[in-house]
Design a protein around this motif. Structure first.
Motif, short mmCIF file in Angstrom:
data_model
loop_
_atom_site.label_atom_id
_atom_site.label_comp_id
_atom_site.label_asym_id
_atom_site.label_seq_id
_atom_site.Cartn_x
_atom_site.Cartn_y
_atom_site.Cartn_z
N VAL A 196 11.12 1.33 4.96
CA VAL A 196 9.71 1.03 4.73
C VAL A 196 9.56 -0.49 4.71
N GLN A 197 8.60 -0.99 5.47
CA GLN A 197 8.42 -2.44 5.59
C GLN A 197 7.05 -2.87 5.07
N PHE A 198 7.06 -3.95 4.31
CA PHE A 198 5.83 -4.57 3.82
C PHE A 198 5.75 -6.00 4.35
N ARG A 287 5.05 -1.38 12.45
CA ARG A 287 5.50 -0.57 11.32
C ARG A 287 5.32 -1.26 9.99
N HIS A 289 3.50 -2.70 6.84
CA HIS A 289 2.26 -2.49 6.06
C HIS A 289 1.92 -3.80 5.35
N TRP A 290 0.82 -4.43 5.75
CA TRP A 290 0.47 -5.75 5.24
C TRP A 290 -0.34 -5.65 3.95
N LEU A 291 -0.01 -6.53 3.00
CA LEU A 291 -0.69 -6.59 1.71
C LEU A 291 -1.00 -8.05 1.38
N SER A 297 0.48 -7.03 -5.52
CA SER A 297 1.19 -6.61 -4.31
C SER A 297 2.48 -5.88 -4.65
N GLU A 300 1.73 -2.31 -5.81
CA GLU A 300 1.41 -1.38 -4.72
C GLU A 300 2.68 -0.98 -3.97
N VAL A 304 4.57 2.95 -3.51
CA VAL A 304 5.02 3.52 -2.25
C VAL A 304 6.51 3.87 -2.33
#
Length: 312
Positions: A196-198, A287, A289-291, A297, A300, A304
């Motif tokens: 999972v990438q942020f 892929r 997910h930008w915050l 941050s 959130e 996830v």
């Protein structure tokens, strides 16, 4: 946590976006939920011992008690290639998971993150061939080797700047060893499971101001003195370390090529340019997910990640 799948969590963002602080906060939030997490450094310059100020290396206090992997593991004379770093980071990630720990990949350029997470193979290398080509680079110059490359692989040469000696040498080496070379990066295909990438978003003017403040703070904290000390430890012989932002400019100052003010301003300009390049690369990855960076941050992200652990 036997039987539970642990995700690999990547925290992306340009220089000075606050990735380290968010990674530490995220680790603490996960720990409060009973999920252990450790940081795997993805910044190729943090691996070097003694390169602390110019790399904004997190201090022990800034690490907040969270274990950090791949920091201070090499002398400045060593060269850390992308392939080497890929192997080191993947081993650290596997180690975390084997102990029931969520690995938090943080820092670094998009290329390094891409190489660590995705199906990204590297052609082999031959020290003798590489050494011969590097000697020719020193004797003949990058432009001449680029002309040679253009003669045998015009398509490859077109994608490499004539002044980029390192890439030219690498292309010639791979062509000699394998018969071909491609500068096209692999697509978005994870080599690791459950990733999972942020991404951390920061307004451009805010980021520019942070970079300027960071560079001025580095000078105030003794970057010139740090570089002077590292010269005695072989910094100039380190092909990777000596080219790091800030260190390269200070070496130019010490050599009389730039004034100290010019070196500082060149570091600010170079870091801003690198930051823009980083962000451009990260934006290509659908892929992520930008915050918004800042308060909330990490919370959130933690929500996830908790969900990914529970359903794993």
């Amino acid at each position: 946590m036997a039987g539970v799948t642990l995700p690999v969590v990547a925290l992306n963002g340009p220089t000075a976006s606050g990735k380290t602080a968010v990674a530490v906060e995220l680790a603490h939030l996960l720990a409060a939920s009973g999920i252990a997490a450790e940081v795997v450094n993805a910044d190729s310059m943090l691996v070097y011992r003694g390169m602390d100020i110019g790399t904004a290396k997190p201090s022990v206090a800034e690490r907040g008690g969270v274990p950090h992997h791949l920091i201070d593991i090499m002398d400045v004379t060593r060269s850390a290639s992308v392939a080497d770093f890929q192997a080191l980071a993947r081993a650290a990630i596997a180690d975390c998971r084997s102990r029931g720990v969520v690995p938090l990949l943080a820092g670094g350029s998009a290329l390094y993150v891409h190489a660590i997470l995705d199906a990204f193979a590297f052609p082999g290398t031959d020290p003798q061939v590489r050494g011969r080509l590097e000697a020719e680079l020193a004797d003949l110059g990058a432009a001449e080797l680029h002309r040679r490359l253009a003669a045998v692989a015009p398509g490859t040469a077109a994608g490499i700047l004539p002044g980029n000696g390192r890439r030219i040498v690498r292309a010639l080496e791979v062509i000699e060893l394998t018969g071909s070379f491609t500068s096209t990066l692999p697509g978005w295909e994870y080599a690791l499971d459950d990733v999972v990438q942020f991404g951390l978003e920061v307004a451009r003017d805010v980021l520019d101001a942070r970079i300027e403040q960071r560079v001025h703070r580095m000078w105030a904290d003794g970057l010139v003195e740090e570089v002077t000390g590292l010269v005695g430890a072989g910094l100039r012989e380190g092909r990777t370390a000596s080219r790091a932002l800030g260190y390269r400019q200070v070496l130019q100052f010490l050599d009389g090529e730039l004034s100290e003010e010019q070196a500082r301003e060149a570091t600010i300009t170079g870091t801003r340019r690198f930051s823009r390049k980083q962000l451009s690369w990260f934006r290509r990855d659908p892929r992520i997910h930008w915050l918004p960076a800042g308060q909330g941050s990490a919370g959130e992200m933690a929500s996830v990640v908790r969900g990914r652990v529970l359903i794993g």
